[in-house]
Scaffold this active site. Structure first.
Site, PDB file in Angstrom:
ATOM      1  N   HIS A 247       0.831  -1.205   0.000  1.00 54.82           N
ATOM      2  CA  HIS A 247       0.000   0.000   0.000  1.00 54.82           C
ATOM      3  C   HIS A 247       0.866   1.256   0.000  1.00 54.82           C
ATOM      4  CE1 HIS A 247      -3.627  -2.294   0.231  1.00 54.82           C
ATOM      5  NE2 HIS A 247      -3.245  -2.900   1.333  1.00 54.82           N
TER       6      HIS A 247
ATOM      7  N   ARG B  62       7.238  -5.494   3.435  1.00 54.27           N
ATOM      8  CA  ARG B  62       5.922  -6.112   3.290  1.00 54.27           C
ATOM      9  C   ARG B  62       5.721  -6.216   1.783  1.00 54.27           C
ATOM     10  NH1 ARG B  62       0.182  -5.163   4.457  1.00 54.27           N
ATOM     11  NH2 ARG B  62       0.403  -2.986   3.909  1.00 54.27           N
TER      12      ARG B  62
ATOM     13  N   GLU C 275      -5.379 -11.718   7.754  1.00 58.20           N
ATOM     14  CA  GLU C 275      -6.218 -10.521   7.631  1.00 58.20           C
ATOM     15  C   GLU C 275      -7.564 -10.809   6.969  1.00 58.20           C
ATOM     16  OE1 GLU C 275      -3.885  -7.465   5.625  1.00 58.20           O
ATOM     17  OE2 GLU C 275      -2.940  -8.901   4.298  1.00 58.20           O
TER      18      GLU C 275
ATOM     19  N   THR D  72      -6.663  -3.803   9.598  1.00 56.56           N
ATOM     20  CA  THR D  72      -7.593  -3.026   8.754  1.00 56.56           C
ATOM     21  C   THR D  72      -8.372  -3.959   7.830  1.00 56.56           C
ATOM     22  OG1 THR D  72      -5.653  -1.595   8.596  1.00 56.56           O
ATOM     23  CG2 THR D  72      -7.644  -0.838   7.530  1.00 56.56           C
ATOM     24  N   ASP D  73      -7.633  -4.802   7.109  1.00 60.36           N
ATOM     25  CA  ASP D  73      -8.318  -5.756   6.233  1.00 60.36           C
ATOM     26  C   ASP D  73      -9.141  -6.748   7.049  1.00 60.36           C
ATOM     27  OD1 ASP D  73      -7.846  -5.268   3.411  1.00 60.36           O
ATOM     28  OD2 ASP D  73      -5.731  -5.487   3.887  1.00 60.36           O
TER      29      ASP D  73
HETATM   30  C1  3PY Z   1      -3.918  -4.181   7.347  1.00 64.92           C
HETATM   31  O1  3PY Z   1      -4.150  -3.596   8.404  1.00 64.92           O
HETATM   32  O2  3PY Z   1      -4.762  -4.784   6.663  1.00 64.92           O
HETATM   33  C2  3PY Z   1      -2.564  -4.153   6.822  1.00 64.92           C
HETATM   34  O3  3PY Z   1      -2.290  -4.810   5.842  1.00 64.92           O
HETATM   35  C3  3PY Z   1      -1.551  -3.267   7.469  1.00 64.92           C
HETATM   36  O4  3PY Z   1      -1.117  -2.338   6.514  1.00 64.92           O
HETATM   37 MG    MG Z   2      -3.899  -5.537   4.792  1.00 65.76          MG
END
Ligand code: 3PY
Ligand code: MG
Length: 259
Positions: free
Chosen positions: A45, A70, A146, A171-172
């Site tokens: 991201h 990442r 995630e 977050t995801d």
């Molecule tokens: C998330 O929180 O989904 C991430 O991938 C952290 O950037």
């Molecule tokens: Mg993510």
């Protein structure tokens, strides 16, 4: 020479990581000279591309932190290229199944443990002819959890040999659980899922990490026993600092007058 993050874990200590989404070696080195144990360059991201990440990895190492990436996606060729460029930690996004985790594990180890191709341009500058024997111990790797699917397959993922553990993308995870995709969420279902991942990882003797948006939240996670905690993304820190400078500069002027 082992991975310094692994050394911390062996000594029973967690690691604190920074998180870079802006390209550039200068701020990468500057942040690495602070009290971070690792700095993660986020290639998923962010606009950071391969040509930009290479000098950032050099700068982070020069600054005294362990350079992590990442990945943009869980693609073996990306992991191998970044390891050759001097990453000593790899975090793969969206690892949903045992097969996904095995793909990551295989990419970060040489035969017979994995299928990493041999061409360690930067690691061999550091390790010389001894690199082959030390490569596996020099690299830390995390599978990102995630999604609901990943939670459903969590025990199988945790049992994959050749990765250090799992790293939570809150977050995801929140989004996939049907909630607002925010960091540092207090949403009970998200909090419960994160706790379940941490406890499951610990029960199976694996490392567990999490992405945080603030130092306060990171501190809570360190106190809960997470092994690898990152805070906070460079762009959000820059914006927060700029907001407080702007607020301080404008505070004496009321009613929206701009000096
Ligand atoms: C998330 O929180 O989904 C991430 O991938 C952290 O950037
Ligand atoms: Mg993510």
């Amino acid at each position: 020479m082992s991975n310094a993050i692994r050394e911390l874990w062996r000594a029973g200590k967690p690691a604190l990581g920074g998180w870079l989404q802006l390209p550039g070696a200068l701020h990468a080195e500057a942040l690495a000279r602070l009290d971070y144990d690792a700095i993660v360059v986020d290639m998923q991201h962010s606009p950071v591309d391969f040509a930009q990440v290479a000098p950032m990895l050099v700068a982070i190492e020069l600054g005294g932190a362990v350079p992590f990436v990442r990945l943009q996606e869980n693609r073996p060729s990306d992991a191998m290229k970044l390891l050759d460029a001097g990453a000593y930690g790899v975090i793969a996004p969206m690892v949903n199944t045992r097969e996904d985790a095995e793909r990551l594990a295989s990419a970060v180890h040489y035969s017979p443990k994995g299928e990493r191709s041999f061409g360690p341009r930067r690691p061999s500058l550091r390790y010389g002819g001894d690199y082959l024997g030390q490569a596996s111990d020099s690299i830390a790797s995390f599978a990102m959890i995630e999604t609901r699917e990943a939670i459903g397959n969590l025990d199988e993922i945790l049992d994959v040999d050749g990765i250090d553990g799992v790293f939570i993308g809150p977050t995801d995870l929140a989004l996939d659980l049907g909630h607002i995709p925010s960091v540092d969420s207090r949403e009970p279902e998200v909090v419960k899922a994160i706790e379940h991942i941490r406890v499951s990882a610990k029960a199976r003797g694996r490392r567990v990490g999490i992405f945080c948006g603030s130092g306060e939240f990171a501190s809570e996670k360190l106190a809960e026993g997470f092994d690898f905690v990152t805070a906070a993304p460079d762009l959000s820190m820059l914006l927060n600092a700029a907001r407080s400078v702007i607020m301080a500069a404008r505070a004496p002027f009321q009613q929206g007058e701009k000096p």
